[in-house]
Write a protein that holds these residues in place. Sequence first.
Motif, PDB file in Angstrom:
ATOM      1  N   GLY A  38     -14.838  12.090   0.127  1.00 54.81           N
ATOM      2  CA  GLY A  38     -14.717  11.642  -1.234  1.00 54.81           C
ATOM      3  C   GLY A  38     -16.138  12.006  -2.104  1.00 54.81           C
ATOM      4  N   ARG A  39     -17.048  11.447  -1.323  1.00 49.92           N
ATOM      5  CA  ARG A  39     -18.330  11.471  -2.078  1.00 49.92           C
ATOM      6  C   ARG A  39     -18.891  12.992  -2.457  1.00 49.92           C
ATOM      7  N   PHE A  40     -18.224  14.206  -1.397  1.00 52.86           N
ATOM      8  CA  PHE A  40     -18.506  15.555  -1.810  1.00 52.86           C
ATOM      9  C   PHE A  40     -17.797  15.829  -3.114  1.00 52.86           C
ATOM     10  N   LEU A  41     -16.516  15.328  -3.289  1.00 52.65           N
ATOM     11  CA  LEU A  41     -15.742  15.962  -4.210  1.00 52.65           C
ATOM     12  C   LEU A  41     -16.002  14.954  -5.432  1.00 52.65           C
ATOM     13  N   LEU A  42     -16.781  13.837  -5.488  1.00 54.61           N
ATOM     14  CA  LEU A  42     -16.937  13.212  -6.651  1.00 54.61           C
ATOM     15  C   LEU A  42     -18.592  13.652  -7.226  1.00 54.61           C
ATOM     16  N   ASP A  43     -19.317  14.380  -6.149  1.00 54.98           N
ATOM     17  CA  ASP A  43     -20.655  14.803  -6.719  1.00 54.98           C
ATOM     18  C   ASP A  43     -20.377  16.092  -7.206  1.00 54.98           C
ATOM     19  N   GLU A 102     -11.772  -4.070   7.527  1.00 53.97           N
ATOM     20  CA  GLU A 102     -11.165  -3.427   8.828  1.00 53.97           C
ATOM     21  C   GLU A 102     -12.293  -3.142   9.867  1.00 53.97           C
ATOM     22  N   LYS A 103     -12.118  -3.107  11.250  1.00 59.76           N
ATOM     23  CA  LYS A 103     -13.312  -3.082  12.205  1.00 59.76           C
ATOM     24  C   LYS A 103     -13.727  -1.623  12.098  1.00 59.76           C
ATOM     25  N   ALA A 104     -12.826  -0.646  11.776  1.00 58.19           N
ATOM     26  CA  ALA A 104     -13.662   0.940  11.704  1.00 58.19           C
ATOM     27  C   ALA A 104     -13.492   1.387  10.285  1.00 58.19           C
ATOM     28  N   LEU A 105     -14.545   1.773   9.953  1.00 59.19           N
ATOM     29  CA  LEU A 105     -14.591   2.282   8.558  1.00 59.19           C
ATOM     30  C   LEU A 105     -14.160   3.626   8.702  1.00 59.19           C
ATOM     31  N   ASP A 106     -13.374   4.184   7.412  1.00 54.83           N
ATOM     32  CA  ASP A 106     -12.927   5.475   7.367  1.00 54.83           C
ATOM     33  C   ASP A 106     -14.082   6.472   6.981  1.00 54.83           C
ATOM     34  N   ASP A 107     -15.012   6.837   7.986  1.00 55.14           N
ATOM     35  CA  ASP A 107     -16.027   7.579   7.276  1.00 55.14           C
ATOM     36  C   ASP A 107     -15.814   8.909   6.561  1.00 55.14           C
ATOM     37  N   THR A 108     -14.675   9.433   7.293  1.00 56.51           N
ATOM     38  CA  THR A 108     -14.436  10.769   6.856  1.00 56.51           C
ATOM     39  C   THR A 108     -13.924  10.621   5.378  1.00 56.51           C
ATOM     40  N   LYS A 116       0.964  -1.217   0.045  1.00 60.69           N
ATOM     41  CA  LYS A 116       0.063   0.009   0.010  1.00 60.69           C
ATOM     42  C   LYS A 116       0.996   1.273   0.124  1.00 60.69           C
ATOM     43  N   PRO A 117       0.825   2.047  -0.963  1.00 60.94           N
ATOM     44  CA  PRO A 117       1.718   3.314  -1.086  1.00 60.94           C
ATOM     45  C   PRO A 117       1.482   4.191   0.090  1.00 60.94           C
ATOM     46  N   SER A 118       2.444   5.108   0.351  1.00 61.74           N
ATOM     47  CA  SER A 118       2.303   5.652   1.950  1.00 61.74           C
ATOM     48  C   SER A 118       1.299   7.073   1.766  1.00 61.74           C
ATOM     49  N   THR A 119       1.443   7.630   0.402  1.00 62.80           N
ATOM     50  CA  THR A 119       0.535   8.755  -0.057  1.00 62.80           C
ATOM     51  C   THR A 119      -0.575   8.361  -0.768  1.00 62.80           C
ATOM     52  N   LEU A 120      -1.666   8.574  -0.427  1.00 66.44           N
ATOM     53  CA  LEU A 120      -3.065   8.359  -1.273  1.00 66.44           C
ATOM     54  C   LEU A 120      -3.982   9.659  -1.130  1.00 66.44           C
ATOM     55  N   SER A 121      -4.453   9.799  -2.250  1.00 65.85           N
ATOM     56  CA  SER A 121      -5.071  11.084  -2.365  1.00 65.85           C
ATOM     57  C   SER A 121      -6.800  10.923  -1.680  1.00 65.85           C
ATOM     58  N   LEU A 122      -7.464  11.977  -1.537  1.00 69.52           N
ATOM     59  CA  LEU A 122      -8.751  11.672  -1.136  1.00 69.52           C
ATOM     60  C   LEU A 122      -9.346  10.543  -1.969  1.00 69.52           C
ATOM     61  N   ILE A 123      -9.472  10.809  -3.383  1.00 68.30           N
ATOM     62  CA  ILE A 123     -10.256   9.832  -4.124  1.00 68.30           C
ATOM     63  C   ILE A 123      -9.716   8.455  -3.903  1.00 68.30           C
ATOM     64  N   ASP A 124      -8.496   8.380  -3.728  1.00 66.95           N
ATOM     65  CA  ASP A 124      -7.905   7.024  -3.311  1.00 66.95           C
ATOM     66  C   ASP A 124      -8.503   6.428  -2.110  1.00 66.95           C
ATOM     67  N   ARG A 125      -8.316   7.137  -1.229  1.00 62.21           N
ATOM     68  CA  ARG A 125      -8.847   6.869   0.297  1.00 62.21           C
ATOM     69  C   ARG A 125     -10.252   6.732   0.358  1.00 62.21           C
ATOM     70  N   TRP A 126     -10.973   7.413  -0.578  1.00 60.16           N
ATOM     71  CA  TRP A 126     -12.465   7.168  -0.587  1.00 60.16           C
ATOM     72  C   TRP A 126     -12.722   5.865  -1.254  1.00 60.16           C
ATOM     73  N   LEU A 127     -11.974   5.344  -2.234  1.00 58.15           N
ATOM     74  CA  LEU A 127     -12.346   4.080  -2.944  1.00 58.15           C
ATOM     75  C   LEU A 127     -11.935   3.208  -2.189  1.00 58.15           C
ATOM     76  N   LEU A 128     -10.707   3.032  -1.338  1.00 57.22           N
ATOM     77  CA  LEU A 128     -10.541   1.939  -0.457  1.00 57.22           C
ATOM     78  C   LEU A 128     -11.397   1.908   0.786  1.00 57.22           C
ATOM     79  N   ALA A 129     -11.962   3.088   1.184  1.00 57.60           N
ATOM     80  CA  ALA A 129     -12.968   2.988   2.211  1.00 57.60           C
ATOM     81  C   ALA A 129     -14.206   2.611   1.982  1.00 57.60           C
TER      82      ALA A 129
END
Length: 835
Positions: free
Chosen positions: A753-758, A742-748, A625-638
């Motif tokens: 991410g949803r805001f940006l994509l919308d 994962e136990k806790a979802l990355d809700d943020t 897993k790369p150390s730097t991920l953009s918001l969109i990446d984090r959104w996809l993985l979450a």
Amino acid sequence: MSRSLTREIENSSQAGLGTGRNYVLDKNFDPAAEESKWREYWREHDIYHFDPLDKSRKTYSIDTPPPYPSGDFHVGNALNWCYIDFVARYKRMKGFNVHFPQGWDCHGLPTEVRVEQTFKIRKNDLPPEQFVEMCRKLTGEYIAKMKQSMNLLGISSDWALEYKTMDPSYYKLTQLSFIELFKSGHLYRGEHPVNWCPRDETAIAEAEVVYQERKGTLHYMRFGHANEHIEIASTRPELLSACVGIAVHPKDEKYKLVVGKTIAVPIFGQQARVISDDEVDPRYGTGAVMICTFGDKTDVRWQAKYHLPVIKALTENGRLSVDDPRFKGLKAEEARRKIVAELQASGLLTKTEPITQNIGTCWRCQTPVEIIARPQWFMKTRDLTQKVVEWAGKLDWIPSFSKQRLIDWAESLDWDWVVSRQRIFATPIPVWYCTKCESTIIPNEESLPVDPRKDKSPGEECPRCGNRELRGETDVLDTWMDSSITAAVHAGWPNKSELFNRLFPADLQPNGLDIVRTWDYYLLVRSLALFGRPPYKTLLINGMVKGTDGRMMHKSYGNYVVADEAIKKVGADALRQWAAAGGSTGYDIPFRWNELEHGKKFLTKLWNVTRFVLANTTEPLRLKKPSTLSLIDRWLLASLQELIQKVSEAFETFQFNTALEAIRNFTWHALADDYLEAVKHRLQTGRELSDLTATQYCLREAVLTICKLLAPICPHISEAVYQQFQSEATKSVHLESWPEHEKALDDTSIRNGRFLLDLIAHARREKSSKGLSLGSNIKRIIVSTEAEHLHLLKENEETILRTLKADYMDLERLPLNSNQVGESSAGFVVEIIAK
Ligand SMILES: [Zn+2]
Ligand SMILES: [Zn+2]
């Protein structure tokens, strides 16, 4: 997904990327070619093998219902088997040692009737051995056909565990279970009236009686003589010869004076006693009814209650048995006509009127069922009703309403289960009788299987009276006696080894709603009698399939679709999607071709997305897993984590439609429409390596996770996609571990991410509403939003600009209660300035 990206995917070449990969996705998705290739692969690698010695994994045992080998495997069967297979594949990936046998319930009426029809003979035209041989041969052909259909559908049963109830090794166990139940007092032989099919000339169980509305005639007949008579209405004057009594309601004033007297029956002249009973409906006909042995179940009750004589009305092939040359040997209907004519001629028929009746018919041949008493074997099922009801309440039923069906049925049974049949192709009843004292003689368990129809008796003489003449039983067992011990047989019974305890009771009992009353009931009642516990833990019940015309699918309606036809048209994975998505588990589902087409479209989409990902990733695929991920990446993985959670929960609760909808939505919208569109620019040459790495990592994660989650429902395409990531692959996606979330979802990240994509999606719509193509460059994008989002947008400016092909972005802060923002529920307002 935009049309341009779709085109890009379709055109993307895989040149130069195939190195090290032993298999490349063709440009066009061809289900037939793909599916047969993977089925062959699974067979070669023995992917679904159950290992009895492997105790490191927990066992999950499925008691698959063995179907009648009819040769047909229609989409209704496909639904049933898909459910089973979804669970089997899911449980394997969850780490269970899955025991998924497939058997065939060979004996019984359907096969005999088929042989009779196919060869235009009746069962008694030939010696029994010859008839049985014909049945076995036909059964073998049908099994081969159905097995082929199951394989085409991608069912992952372990064929090393195949069994046939007609095999001596199997029916030996049916006979053993008979002997055990006989010894423990659960079986008895007696002469009680039972439901009887005069066409098939055999007893049938209550579960095999199907009620149908039919038109009949009510005949008003005069009983008695000139100075004392009574009028009785009946739909069955042909039973007059077996009339043994007359019943009236105790409160019916009309008949007060005749109760207790005897009255002569017309034509036949026997005397019938008049009794009064609360069960009589004083409004039916004249309020007086004739009691015949036996016209229906009420007659059976009254005959016993009032100790009335028994006159045998009909022979076993449904002909009048009365000793009167005018009527003896006539078929019931013919006898009715003749008797009515006779009544009319002698002025004893006062009137007739049409009537609609609910008639019990044979489930197999639709002949009206008669009630005939002759010696039969019974299982004391009524004694177990309380236990059946108690246990049914404790087991897991999916859906829960199916439980009540079993309980209502068990409580409604007022006769014991008649387990003997007057047939040929079935398990022989393993008993002999002494011709002198009628003792029942059972063979040693070691001598099983036996066929008392031809085998010598186990001993030389009757142990009770010493008589040397012993007679073998010619009746055979109800086919449910074979198939209601399958769970124990799979587990190795009568050998109650350690494996028996791992496999019995079965974890899963899957079957259709239509056989809860038969299959699930017989299984439970047999198991409680034999083992003192139920044979299953969870019951997974599927609904019935309705044809394209909205009616239940049935051969005679012309709305019947065989599974092979559907698979040929759209492929097995598309048909399986219909089974999963057609409706909630346990409810009836309609068969619709457009749903199958929709399933195929989804597969093509997944295929194309995979090809795009492959064309844009370099070998070897990065795993870290790369150390730097953009918001969109984090959104996809979450979002992917959220998907895993949702799909896992759905499989745990057998809600296959929920699981599939979640996977399809994610693939179609989150991955293809949103993520791919927003990161496409990062894959272009000359981009920063860290961006490229992050994108490749996320795409690979998404595609691999989707194919694992989809594997239980669409095993073929999941394997095809999975094999593309061969560098780290095990042998098959079906041997992979189920993804854990994962136990806790990355809700943020999900929210931001949803805001940006919308916002991006909204801006694209703005662009096209201004007549600008999606690929065209624009000068400026102005976003007005609340303060809390400004920072977020600033951080992701590059993604916004590149995705929208804009030169600049202006951000304007709007107060929370601004009218402008109020107009847009998304929380922003976007303006596009063209060049
Ligand atoms: Zn019948
Ligand atoms: Zn004897």
